[in-house]
Design a protein around this motif. Structure first.
Motif, PDB file in Angstrom:
ATOM      1  N   LEU A   1      32.766  39.592  39.802  1.00  0.00           N
ATOM      2  CA  LEU A   1      32.929  39.990  41.196  1.00  0.00           C
ATOM      3  C   LEU A   1      33.551  38.844  41.993  1.00  0.00           C
ATOM      4  O   LEU A   1      33.344  37.673  41.687  1.00  0.00           O
ATOM      5  CB  LEU A   1      31.573  40.344  41.816  1.00  0.00           C
TER       6      LEU A   1
ATOM      7  N   LEU B   1      37.462  47.514  38.924  1.00  0.00           N
ATOM      8  CA  LEU B   1      36.818  47.842  40.204  1.00  0.00           C
ATOM      9  C   LEU B   1      37.720  48.738  41.039  1.00  0.00           C
ATOM     10  O   LEU B   1      37.883  48.555  42.247  1.00  0.00           O
ATOM     11  CB  LEU B   1      36.455  46.561  40.960  1.00  0.00           C
TER      12      LEU B   1
ATOM     13  N   MET C   1      27.123  37.383  42.529  1.00  0.00           N
ATOM     14  CA  MET C   1      28.148  37.246  41.488  1.00  0.00           C
ATOM     15  C   MET C   1      27.535  36.776  40.173  1.00  0.00           C
ATOM     16  O   MET C   1      27.822  37.333  39.102  1.00  0.00           O
ATOM     17  CB  MET C   1      29.220  36.253  41.935  1.00  0.00           C
TER      18      MET C   1
ATOM     19  N   ASN D   1      34.467  41.962  46.836  1.00  0.00           N
ATOM     20  CA  ASN D   1      33.777  43.060  46.149  1.00  0.00           C
ATOM     21  C   ASN D   1      32.304  43.164  46.529  1.00  0.00           C
ATOM     22  O   ASN D   1      31.558  43.908  45.883  1.00  0.00           O
ATOM     23  CB  ASN D   1      33.870  42.880  44.628  1.00  0.00           C
TER      24      ASN D   1
ATOM     25  N   VAL E   1      28.370  46.513  45.635  1.00  0.00           N
ATOM     26  CA  VAL E   1      29.402  45.782  44.896  1.00  0.00           C
ATOM     27  C   VAL E   1      30.379  46.768  44.282  1.00  0.00           C
ATOM     28  O   VAL E   1      30.008  47.890  43.924  1.00  0.00           O
ATOM     29  CB  VAL E   1      28.779  44.898  43.787  1.00  0.00           C
TER      30      VAL E   1
END
Length: 385
Positions: A87, A223, A76, A91, A247
C-alpha cells in the motif's frame, strides 16, 4: 428532518442497543446473545498508549486531517506482513469507525439512480447509504447451495449494467460463512475494467478458525477494483475507540478522504496512537482472540448439532445462524426465547428477506454464559423435531 432521511427505515440495532424495560423476560437470568462485539478488554499495550499520550499537549489540538504518518505506516506494514499487499499513502483512508464509511460510501461515489448490489442476508445498515445516495438497491442473493457466496452469473444483466458498487462481507455477519482467495480472484477478474467497484467489509478479519482469511486486495494487486474496510472493534476489542481504516483503490480512497476533509478535522491523536500500537505490537493478541472464539465455535456447533438444532457451519466471525422451528418466524421465535428461556437473540429479518426464518446468535459472551445458553437451547430442541 427532510423527506429523504424520513425514507430511511429505523435502524434495528439502534432500537435494541439498550434493553427495553418492556421486554417480556422469563424467570431465568437474562443471557444476551444479540451482542455484536467481543466480551474482552482491549490489549494492555493499547490502553497504556492512551494513558501515555493523553497528557501530551499536542493531542489537545487538531491532529491533521488525514492521519499521522506513523499510523499509515503501521497500516502499510500490517497489510504487508499479514497479506503480502503493498500500500501507499494514496491507498489509505483513516475512518472514525467503519460503520460510518460503509453507510457514507454510496453517497460519495454513485450518482442518483445508479445501483448497488447488497448481500442478502447481510449487514442491515448497508442499505441506508444507498437510500441516502438516492441509489437503487439490488439483491445479491447468498444461498446455502452456493456456500453463501454470490452467483454472479445469475444476476440480472440490466441491473449489472446500471450498478456501480457491490458490497461483500467475509467472514459474514450474520452467516459465519467465508470466502476463498479463488472467489476473490474470480470477483476481481469479472469486474476489473468495468464500471462496478467492490467494497469488502472485513470487520471479522481476525476470526479465521481453520486458516487466515484472505484479503480481497491479495486478488487485486494493482488496486484497480476494490477497497477493503478494516475494523479495530472486533479483532482488538476496541469498539468504543471508533477507529478503523479503508485501503485499496486510490480513486475510491480519495472520495472518502475528500468527504472527510469537509466533515471531520482529523481523528484524535490519542486514538491514532492506540490504533498504531495495536497494529504494530498485537499480532499475538489476534491469535489469542481467534483461539478464544474457535473454542466457543467448536462447542456451539458440537452441542447444537448433536441436539439436532439446525445451525449453519461457523467458518469465521463471531455469530451463528440458526433456522427457527417451523411454527415460528425469526421475530416470533426471538420473543419466545426471551419469554420462555430468558435468551435475547437477534431475528434474521433485519439482515434481509432471506433471514425471515432464522435467528442470529452471538458467541461474544463469557464461556459459562454461553454454556448455560446452550443447555437452555438443548432443553427446547424438541421444537425442531
Amino acid at each position: 428532518m427532510n423527506e429523504l432521511l424520513k425514507s430511511v427505515p429505523e435502524s434495528y440495532f439502534a432500537s435494541v442497543s439498550t434493553l427495553n424495560e418492556n421486554l417480556e423476560i422469563g424467570d431465568k437470568p437474562l443471557i444476551n446473545l444479540a451482542v455484536g462485539i467481543p466480551d474482552g478488554a482491549a490489549p494492555k499495550s493499547v490502553t497504556d498508549a492512551v494513558k501515555s499520550s493523553v497528557e501530551d499537549p499536542k493531542q489537545h489540538k487538531y491532529p491533521g486531517f488525514r492521519g499521522y504518518p506513523s499510523f499509515k505506516k503501521a497500516i502499510m506494514d500490517f497489510y504487508s506482513r499479514h497479506y503480502g499487499v503493498t500500500l501507499k499513502d494514496e491507498n489509505i483512508a483513516i475512518l472514525y469507525g467503519t460503520k460510518s464509511a460503509l453507510v457514507q460510501f454510496p453517497m460519495i461515489f454513485i450518482e442518483p439512480g445508479e445501483g448497488v448490489f447488497l448481500p442478502n442476508p447481510g449487514y442491515a445498515d448497508y442499505s441506508a447509504g444507498v437510500i441516502l445516495a438516492k441509489g437503487v438497491e439490488y439483491d445479491l442473493p447468498l444461498l446455502k447451495e452456493n456456500e453463501y457466496l454470490p452467483d454472479y452469473d445469475a444476476l440480472d444483466q440490466k441491473e449489472l449494467d446500471n450498478a456501480r458498487l457491490i458490497y461483500l462481507n467475509y467472514p459474514s455477519n450474520p452467516l459465519g460463512s467465508v470466502a476463498s482467495k479463488e472467489f476473490f480472484d474470480e470477483t476481481i477478474s469479472r469486474f476489473k475494467d468495468t464500471d462496478i467497484k467492490i467494497v469488502h467489509d472485513f470487520a471479522y478479519a481476525g476470526f479465521g478458525f481453520d486458516k487466515k482469511h484472505p484479503s480481497i486486495l491479495q486478488s487485486d494487486p494493482e488496486l484497480s477494483t476494490a477497497v477493503e474496510i478494516y475494523s479495530f472493534s472486533k479483532s482488538y476489542n476496541m469498539s468504543g475507540f471508533r477507529a478503523g481504516f479503508a485501503v485499496g483503490n486510490k480513486e475510491m480512497i480519495e472520495a472518502i478522504n475528500i468527504y472527510q476533509d469537509h466533515t471531520q478535522t482529523g481523528m484524535w491523536g490519542v486514538l491514532q496512537e492506540a490504533a498504531t500500537t495495536a497494529l504494530n505490537e498485537e499480532d499475538d493478541f489476534l491469535t489469542a482472540q481467534k483461539d478464544i472464539f474457535k473454542k466457543r465455535k467448536d462447542m456451539v456447533i458440537k452441542e447444537l448439532s448433536e441436539a439436532e438444532i439446525p445451525i449453519e457451519p461457523i467458518e469465521g466471525g463471531i455469530f451463528g445462524w440458526i433456522k427457527v422451528p417451523d411454527e415460528f418466524d425469526g421475530e416470533s421465535f426471538v420473543k419466545y426465547l426471551l419469554k420462555e428461556e430468558s435468551i435475547l437473540a437477534t431475528p434474521g429479518i433485519p439482515f434481509g428477506s432471506r433471514g425471515t426464518n432464522y435467528i442470529r446468535i452471538s458467541m461474544a459472551i463469557e464461556d459459562e454464559q454461553l454454556k448455560e445458553c446452550i443447555e437452555r437451547l438443548k432443553g427446547i430442541a424438541y421444537l425442531w423435531k
